[in-house]
Design a protein around this motif. Structure first.
Motif, mmCIF file in Angstrom:
data_model
loop_
_atom_site.group_PDB
_atom_site.id
_atom_site.type_symbol
_atom_site.label_atom_id
_atom_site.label_comp_id
_atom_site.label_asym_id
_atom_site.label_seq_id
_atom_site.Cartn_x
_atom_site.Cartn_y
_atom_site.Cartn_z
ATOM 1 N N ILE A 1 -11.052 0.800 31.247
ATOM 2 C CA ILE A 1 -10.887 -0.287 32.217
ATOM 3 C C ILE A 1 -12.039 -1.247 31.961
ATOM 4 N N SER A 2 -11.776 -2.271 31.165
ATOM 5 C CA SER A 2 -12.871 -3.154 30.774
ATOM 6 C C SER A 2 -12.433 -4.602 30.687
ATOM 7 N N VAL A 3 -13.422 -5.462 30.866
ATOM 8 C CA VAL A 3 -13.249 -6.901 30.681
ATOM 9 C C VAL A 3 -14.118 -7.268 29.489
ATOM 10 N N PRO A 4 -13.515 -7.731 28.391
ATOM 11 C CA PRO A 4 -14.317 -8.059 27.207
ATOM 12 C C PRO A 4 -15.319 -9.179 27.491
ATOM 13 N N MET A 5 -16.574 -8.912 27.156
ATOM 14 C CA MET A 5 -17.638 -9.917 27.240
ATOM 15 C C MET A 5 -18.535 -9.702 26.035
ATOM 16 N N VAL A 6 -19.299 -10.703 25.675
ATOM 17 C CA VAL A 6 -20.228 -10.600 24.550
ATOM 18 C C VAL A 6 -21.638 -10.703 25.108
ATOM 19 N N PRO A 7 -22.552 -9.835 24.716
ATOM 20 C CA PRO A 7 -22.421 -8.777 23.718
ATOM 21 C C PRO A 7 -22.011 -7.416 24.301
ATOM 22 N N VAL A 8 -21.860 -7.315 25.635
ATOM 23 C CA VAL A 8 -21.562 -6.040 26.285
ATOM 24 C C VAL A 8 -20.378 -6.235 27.224
ATOM 25 N N PRO A 9 -19.337 -5.373 27.136
ATOM 26 C CA PRO A 9 -18.192 -5.535 28.029
ATOM 27 C C PRO A 9 -18.479 -5.028 29.442
#
Length: 197
Positions: free
Chosen positions: A42-50
């Motif tokens: 269960i994640s929301v992609p973000m850079v550099p850490v989701p």
């Protein structure tokens, strides 16, 4: 003698794990690693850490399992990840994640479970909603601090705060509130049979 024993007994043990045999505890460790693996997806992609539900699951395991078994469960899950099993965010696994941008957060996870569980065993859970929220929030903030400190070595302090800590504070508040609400419900459910006697 009974006073001494009760002083060391955990205040919150809804699964009654404290008195279980090691094979039962080992089974719960494996179940816990499965819960952690599922929460990682269960994640929301973000850079550099989701953004994931990992810290929610980690603090919950620390509280419900107790700090010792909670830490053992998180360490087992991290070992599975090191061995390449797809148990991290987005089905990731392997040693590379323990040296990249997420390494600090991964290193903090056993501490997060330990602190949440340790505080719960001192009454910071269940019906004490503000303390329960505070325990989860403190554990989440520790994770962000350790994670951002490692990230700072890779991208600099200001970028680490901007990308690896600040965007996650609201999520930490929401996950901590959810954990406190769930644990209040668990406490009420566990107390029901006692109340009926």
């Amino acid at each position: 003698m009974s006073n001494l024993a009760s002083a060391h007994a955990p205040l919150f043990d809804p699964l009654r794990l404290d008195g279980k045999a090691w094979p039962v505890k080992a089974l719960f460790v494996l179940l816990g690693t499965g819960f952690l693996a599922l929460s990682s997806q269960i994640s929301v992609p973000m850079v550099p850490v989701p953004v994931t539900m990992q810290t929610f699951a980690i603090t919950m395991i620390g509280v419900i399992y107790g700090w010792r078994l909670g830490v053992a469960t998180v360490l087992t899950w991290l070992t599975e990840a090191m061995l390449g099993l797809p148990v991290l965010a987005n089905g990731a696994g392997g040693l590379a994640h323990f040296a990249g941008p997420t390494a600090g957060y991964l290193a903090a996870f056993p501490l997060v479970a330990g602190i949440a569980g340790w505080l719960a065993q001192r009454g910071w859970t269940g019906d004490r909603v503000v303390l329960s929220f505070s325990a989860h929030f403190a554990a989440n903030m520790l994770c962000l601090a350790v994670g951002a400190a490692w990230l700072a070595t890779l991208i600099g302090f200001e970028q680490a705060i901007a990308l690896g800590a600040a965007p996650f504070v609201l999520g930490a508040v929401l996950k901590s509130a959810l954990a406190a609400a769930v644990l209040k419900a668990v406490q009420r459910y566990v107390q029901k049979p006692t109340d009926l006697l």
